[in-house]
Design a protein around this motif. Structure first.
Motif: not given
Length: 169
Positions: A85-93
């Protein structure tokens, strides 16, 4: 469900914990690590804010600070991408406290009314000028509200020497 930009203010120690533990990063991204006052939801405002700053010809260092304040720098924990359920194309920065302070200082120099005056008066033309084609109404109040929240969020984080995490959720 819509994907919107989220930010969180956290201590350097909490950021270090997120860097070393997917479980800790998940707590952050699931809104379990911090009080709700340390989170900010920018909705879909990031790209239109950048566009209106460019349209208003805001000085390049401030536009760079805005981009950085909306995108972050490096990824916190690449292993988090494998989490369900993470947004693959937008990593946590994240942004470290010194960078947070720079972003806060530069964004604090901006008068939202001056920047937003670059938008056409006509609501449809204003929305089109910043690629918000399906926006209902004039985008000026929406962008003002979100920029003011972003500026205040960074000012408070800088005051407390906090880091900022950013992700799409």
């Amino acid at each position: 469900m819509a994907v919107t930009r989220k930010l969180a203010r956290l201590s350097p120690g909490q950021l270090a914990a997120c860097r070393s533990s997917v479980e800790e990063l998940d707590k952050l991204c699931e809104f379990e690590m911090l009080p709700s006052s340390d989170y900010l939801d920018l909705d879909w405002a990031p790209a239109p804010l950048i566009r209106v700053f460019e349209l208003a010809q805001v000085s390049p260092p401030i536009v760079v600070a805005l981009r950085r304040g909306l995108d972050g720098d490096g990824e916190i924990n690449p292993a988090y991408r494998d989490r369900q359920d993470t947004v693959w194309g937008h990593p946590v920065a994240a942004l470290e406290p010194d960078i947070v302070a720079d972003v806060a200082r530069l964004l604090g120099q901006v008068e939202p009314e001056v920047v937003l005056a670059a938008l056409p008066e006509d609501a449809a033309a204003a929305a089109l000028s910043i690629e918000m084609r399906e926006f209902d109404g004039h985008p000026r109040p929406y962008l003002h509200r979100h920029f003011a929240a972003l500026r205040d969020f960074y000012a408070y984080a800088a005051q407390l020497r906090l880091a900022v995490a950013l992700w799409w959720d």
